[in-house]
Design an enzyme around this catalytic site. Structure first.
Site, PDB file in Angstrom:
ATOM      1  N   THR B  87       9.762 -64.816 -22.765  1.00  0.00           N
ATOM      2  CA  THR B  87       9.916 -64.915 -21.317  1.00  0.00           C
ATOM      3  C   THR B  87       8.597 -65.190 -20.622  1.00  0.00           C
ATOM      4  OG1 THR B  87      11.746 -63.349 -21.440  1.00  0.00           O
ATOM      5  CG2 THR B  87      10.751 -63.671 -19.290  1.00  0.00           C
ATOM      6  N   THR B 163       9.625 -60.088 -25.816  1.00  0.00           N
ATOM      7  CA  THR B 163       9.555 -58.632 -25.923  1.00  0.00           C
ATOM      8  C   THR B 163      10.499 -58.054 -26.983  1.00  0.00           C
ATOM      9  OG1 THR B 163      11.157 -58.384 -24.127  1.00  0.00           O
ATOM     10  CG2 THR B 163       8.822 -58.336 -23.531  1.00  0.00           C
ATOM     11  N   ASP B 164      11.589 -58.761 -27.293  1.00  0.00           N
ATOM     12  CA  ASP B 164      12.622 -58.181 -28.161  1.00  0.00           C
ATOM     13  C   ASP B 164      12.072 -57.667 -29.486  1.00  0.00           C
ATOM     14  OD1 ASP B 164      14.539 -58.724 -26.287  1.00  0.00           O
ATOM     15  OD2 ASP B 164      15.932 -59.676 -27.696  1.00  0.00           O
ATOM     16  N   LYS B 240      10.371 -50.975 -28.078  1.00  0.00           N
ATOM     17  CA  LYS B 240      11.043 -51.380 -26.836  1.00  0.00           C
ATOM     18  C   LYS B 240      12.226 -50.441 -26.652  1.00  0.00           C
ATOM     19  CE  LYS B 240      13.228 -55.298 -24.494  1.00  0.00           C
ATOM     20  NZ  LYS B 240      13.461 -56.757 -24.462  1.00  0.00           N
TER      21      LYS B 240
END
Lengths: 414, 414
Positions: B87, B163-164, B240
């Site tokens: 992202t 980020t995943d 996360k």
């Protein structure tokens, strides 16, 4: 020594002076005394003087002796204690040092004298297993047992259960039962022989919650590391988030429904809940057990999905908002086409999946994947088992909160 | 309108008066202006007056125009910006509303004008993928790229990453590299077109951390929901923990190593860390990729283990202190006997596994399972890939902290 196992005794020696119930001990060198707090202590037989204060208060063979028989008290509510095993219902094998499950509900009552006088108790054993050995079959047996106990007039039910999979079993009961009374799971993170054991406070608070007003399937465990308050978690939203802490259990994505103060016995309610008597007792324990949960992690080949080919249901623990590697998507589409219901959840644990933001997610929706909202992955597996045994659309059931398992209806980034 | 894309403009209308860089817009009705904070806003073309303040500061075709060329400044450190996608390196397709990865590192620099003047930047693209599509191959490419950049004199490296699976990639680099300079992963939980985007602050704080003293593989993301502080997490201990919050990343089982104040640029250090220059640059990126991670949940048949038969390694996410259903144990023993290295971790996420307490655990140890300590399950998968590519005992490597991945050496209940 004239004292017998089960006697209330005072044991004195050069460095100790303790009072409690004499427990069985296979050691030639040590006595075991259960203190009033519920802790077992080992004391060297020599040099110790043992004074019998009260004979045969507790019969260690499993039956309470005449002296300790508790009369039914009309002024007290009736609470059913159902034992399934686990640390709270276990003792230590002094030969090996290992903890094994071997007490039934009556034993727990005997092991926790502090429960006496709080209710009329009915004891029942559904299983005697550590909770990693729980299966959907035992969930169904337990749901039947709870249904019978409530039907027979219990004002509340306490289920003693191993902590490892307590959240799964609590979820299963939350989907299987409509209940007019509290059904309170409790357990123990430390066995009774440890000074830091949490079994007494958890059992006492669970009984208080079972007498209370929150008529839902609850998990009652230490709220913090102190011995003062237990939290009451909704069964479908709770997770064991630490391997060993006594306050390992947390409500994910919100506050617990309430707390029980160990000292004052007061229940403080924090959230909305189903009230005592609000619902009619009903049982719907059918589960489709051909349901799997698989976790996606980087480097996992889509051939892992071969394992679930032809099965009724699959819960995926995806990354972030609910993603898997793009290579998985055609394979998932094939599964859906062949009749497997696939639900997406997130390994983040907190937050809601949303597959409308990124390419991967939109491709997953096109492949026929159902978004699990913010349902916990473990709860999603149980819910999918339950939903597939219902008439009607599984997708609709997953867009609805059946037992408080979905909380967050907002778009995730607002 | 005489303004061209890339011009710095002031756009005024009845309800607005904004200044920023004119961005490409495929809408006939709306202009898109990137504000100095990095946010894109859409403004109705009519009625708006557009005044050009500075022509062609940014060339939207991908090359900075002459007017914006930054000279090398000897007084500034050099930071390599390596883009892998995600992202933070993505933009919104205004036709479909979907977010797709399409910027390289130079574009990010252009998209975040606030980075200018903080360092001499070197840009490099290793991949352009959403992080659910990361693979061990890309981890190795990235490790090589970072090694080269540091070898070429970079004073710090910033890796822009989805980020995943950021924690997995950060772990891979932490095992593959010894580094004398900071290697700082950053990303974005909200794309640049959202008012709540976190990309500017995360990128700025990551660059500040890359200039700093903590010479480890770090993850730099929002510490809380405000726009004031980023946390610096050790790559092997970060997770996360929320699908969408900007402060989704947390150090599990401890505090972050430090923080970066967005306003003052000050780095506050909280834990012990490897200092800049303490270690020699070294690369050891070999991974055994035939390693699996499987999660045990109630009702999971041991036949799931058929999938990993003959493989080099298996990480299990067990329950509690590290348990699976008793039926799994003979199957696990067979795997170990056939040469598969099996490591136990806990789905609790927090806390340490300990298989010496309960029968199930002791049977697992007898079957040859290695205890993963308090290593995170995802990190354990990466560590096992790395450990199996090393000479020497995998069991010994798992009883040791290689890159800060094991923190808790105490018995879990003390």
């Amino acid at each position: 020594m004239n004292a017998a196992e089960g006697d209330r005794v005072r044991v004195r020696g050069p460095d100790h002076d303790v009072e409690g119930v004499l427990m069985p001990s296979s050691s030639r060198d040590h006595l075991v005394v259960k203190l009033d707090g519920g802790y077992n202590v080992g004391i060297e037989r020599e040099p110790s003087s043992v004074e019998v204060i009260d004979e045969g208060v507790y019969d260690v063979d499993g039956e309470r002796s005449a002296a300790s028989d508790v009369e039914f008290d009309d002024s007290l509510p009736t609470v059913s204690l159902i034992s399934t095993g686990g640390t709270i219902a276990s003792t230590v094998d002094y030969r090996t040092g290992a903890v094994t499950a071997q007490f039934d509900a009556e034993d727990v009552l005997r092991a926790v004298p502090d429960l006496a006088g709080r209710a009329n108790f009915r004891g029942r054993v559904v299983a005697n297993i550590l909770s990693e050995n729980m299966t959907p079959d035992v969930w169904a047996d337990l749901a039947h047992a709870v249904y019978e106990e409530v039907g027979a007039g219990a004002d509340g039910v306490v289920v003693m259960h191993g902590t490892d999979t307590m959240g799964f079993t609590a979820s299963a009961l939350a989907f299987a039962l409509e209940t007019p009374v509290p059904i309170v799971f409790t357990g123990s993170q430390r066995s009774a022989d440890r000074p830091s054991s949490d079994n007494v406070m958890n059992a006492v608070c669970a009984v208080e919650a079972a007498k209370g007003e929150i008529a839902e399937v609850l998990v009652c465990m230490h709220e913090n590391e102190s011995d003062d308050v237990c939290a009451l978690h909704r069964g479908t939203r709770v997770r064991k988030n630490h391997t060993s802490r006594r306050d390992a259990f947390e409500t994910v994505g919100g506050e617990p429904l309430g707390t029980v103060d160990y000292g004052t016995e007061e229940i403080e309610v924090r959230g909305e809940y189903a009230e005592r008597g609000e619902r009619e007792l009903a049982l719907d324990p059918e589960l489709e057990t051909d349901v799997h949960l698989l976790k996606f992690t980087p480097g996992t080949d889509p051939s892992l999905l071969d394992h679930v080919e032809g099965s009724a249901g699959l819960v995926l623990e995806g990354t972030g908002l609910g993603h898997v590697h793009t290579d998985w998507i055609p394979r998932i589409a094939d599964l859906v086409d062949a009749g497997t219901t696939v639900v997406m959840t997130s390994q983040c644990i907190e937050g809601r999946v949303c597959d409308r933001v990124y390419d991967t997610g939109r491709d997953l929706l096109e492949a026929g994947v159902i978004e699990g909202g913010d349902v916990l992955p473990g709860t999603a597996k149980v819910k999918l088992m339950w939903a597939l045994a219902q008439d009607g659309s599984t997708e609709e059931l997953f867009s609805t909160s059946i037992a408080g398992e979905v909380t967050d209806r907002s778009v995730p980034w607002t």
